[in-house]
Design a protein around this motif. Sequence first.
Motif, PDB file in Angstrom:
ATOM      1  N   LEU A  19       0.829  -1.208   0.000  1.00 14.67           N
ATOM      2  CA  LEU A  19       0.000   0.000   0.000  1.00 14.67           C
ATOM      3  C   LEU A  19       0.862   1.256   0.000  1.00 14.67           C
ATOM      4  O   LEU A  19       0.535   2.252  -0.622  1.00 14.67           O
ATOM      5  N   PHE A  20       1.987   1.169   0.728  1.00 10.71           N
ATOM      6  CA  PHE A  20       2.881   2.327   0.762  1.00 10.71           C
ATOM      7  C   PHE A  20       3.478   2.546  -0.624  1.00 10.71           C
ATOM      8  O   PHE A  20       3.494   3.646  -1.153  1.00 10.71           O
ATOM      9  N   ASP A  21       3.985   1.454  -1.196  1.00  7.27           N
ATOM     10  CA  ASP A  21       4.716   1.573  -2.463  1.00  7.27           C
ATOM     11  C   ASP A  21       3.806   1.907  -3.635  1.00  7.27           C
ATOM     12  O   ASP A  21       4.079   2.798  -4.411  1.00  7.27           O
ATOM     13  N   GLU A  22       2.700   1.169  -3.718  1.00  5.36           N
ATOM     14  CA  GLU A  22       1.890   1.299  -4.934  1.00  5.36           C
ATOM     15  C   GLU A  22       0.929   2.470  -4.914  1.00  5.36           C
ATOM     16  O   GLU A  22       0.640   3.072  -5.920  1.00  5.36           O
ATOM     17  N   PHE A  23       0.403   2.758  -3.729  1.00  4.53           N
ATOM     18  CA  PHE A  23      -0.691   3.732  -3.696  1.00  4.53           C
ATOM     19  C   PHE A  23      -0.350   5.020  -2.966  1.00  4.53           C
ATOM     20  O   PHE A  23      -1.208   5.871  -2.765  1.00  4.53           O
ATOM     21  N   GLY A  24       0.885   5.140  -2.513  1.00  2.39           N
ATOM     22  CA  GLY A  24       1.295   6.403  -1.917  1.00  2.39           C
ATOM     23  C   GLY A  24       0.735   6.658  -0.532  1.00  2.39           C
ATOM     24  O   GLY A  24       0.659   7.799  -0.092  1.00  2.39           O
ATOM     25  N   GLN A 214     -10.049  -0.290   2.374  1.00  2.00           N
ATOM     26  CA  GLN A 214     -11.007   0.730   1.930  1.00  2.00           C
ATOM     27  C   GLN A 214     -10.361   1.851   1.117  1.00  2.00           C
ATOM     28  O   GLN A 214     -11.030   2.818   0.766  1.00  2.00           O
ATOM     29  N   ASP A 215      -9.070   1.758   0.871  1.00  2.00           N
ATOM     30  CA  ASP A 215      -8.404   2.863   0.189  1.00  2.00           C
ATOM     31  C   ASP A 215      -9.002   3.198  -1.187  1.00  2.00           C
ATOM     32  O   ASP A 215      -9.046   4.367  -1.559  1.00  2.00           O
TER      33      ASP A 215
END
Length: 432
Positions: A19-24, A214-215
């Motif tokens: 989630l950190f890497d792909e979605f900022g 839920q992002d």
Amino acid sequence: MNMKIDPWSALNIDDYSKLFDEFGIQPFDDMVREIENPHKFMSRKIIFGHRNYDRITDAMNNNKPFSVMSGFMPSGKVHLGHKMVMEEIIWHQQQGADAFVGIADRESHAVRGMSWEKCSDIGINEYIISLIALGFEPNGHIYFQSKSEQVKDLAFELSSKANYSELSAIYGFTGETNVAHMLSAVTQSADILHPQLEEYGGPKPAVIPVGSDQDPHIRLTRGLGHKMNMFKIEGREDKDGNKYFSIRSKAAPEEALKELSQRIPDKTKLFEGHVDVFSADNFESLMKVVQDVELEFGGYAFVPPSSTYHRFMSGLQGGKMSSSVPESYISLTEEPKGAAKKVKRAKTGGRITLEEQKKLGGEPEKCSVYEMFLFHLVDDDEELAQIYTECREGTRMCGHCKALAAERTEKFLKEHQELREVAKDRLDEYGL
Ligand code: SF4
């Protein structure tokens, strides 16, 4: 024994690194330092990530207006997972947020086929009563999607900016998906953005506490909010490397751009369709002028919503919690003694024999009883650290732990259910 003592290590944040890497999504660690008395979910790394939470710490630390919003789809029992979100909402309300809780009955009706009557019954008797019993104050707002004209109107407006491809990429909609289902997805964005409407005090930072799955809703909403705004502010650089802001709009009337260029105290230049602002070093005051003009000319001026992401508890028997497997979760309305029995049957991180447990120590990282302590049953960090250490050192046995967790679960549920009885008589204070 040389052992790294980290009572929070049961939280395998690596699982979420995608989630950190792909979605900022940003790690929450840096934010915790900015908060005077962080909630235990924050200090224990249960809340592990955020988007733009800096706007919320700024509002909290400088007494600026902000809001917190989250929703619940009335579909079944209110359980410990919902309690987590409720606690996060209530904590932000205590820090000064204008708090909003939506009961997503339109979604439940469209997606699950739940009757309106059942939606109302579950919404009130499961979710809302527990929310009040946990401490939600009447100065906040509790509403049903189907009864909020503001949410319904905004959902319609937002739907003009959302297209089928975008929604199907996020929600997996197919040609068979009914239109109500699609509208209920956009209604969630309206839920998130409506605290910024003029009747609730206008544009301001808003935090949405959600689970890590839920992002996509947050991304969709941030995108729709952006598309709705009358003006877009872009940071630019001229050929000599001087930085400036360009405020653009395809939809704003010419007078709005003219008004904008006159109101901004910095040097501005008015062009067709945009105003360039030179030497603006206070972005916040620039934003304020832009928002004022947007609202005066009947436009929208949404601040992109901030969000926090928490990890989930596992099911009591290991694996995922599932509403179709009652043994896997504790509901806030279930019989306390029965719930205590479930905890006694829960999967632990203990070894097969007592000898092995003493020799090797247990594995709290794999233990659902330890998770119960970490998330819900132990407020005192020192006590939690002691449980963790004793488990790892092999001086703590699972039988003892389970008995303690079962006793505390039963006590918590008994007390919560007594508070629920009081809450049932207070619904009118919340306009319900
Ligand atoms: Fe879990 Fe307690 Fe057993 Fe450790 S001793 S594995 S924390 S139940």
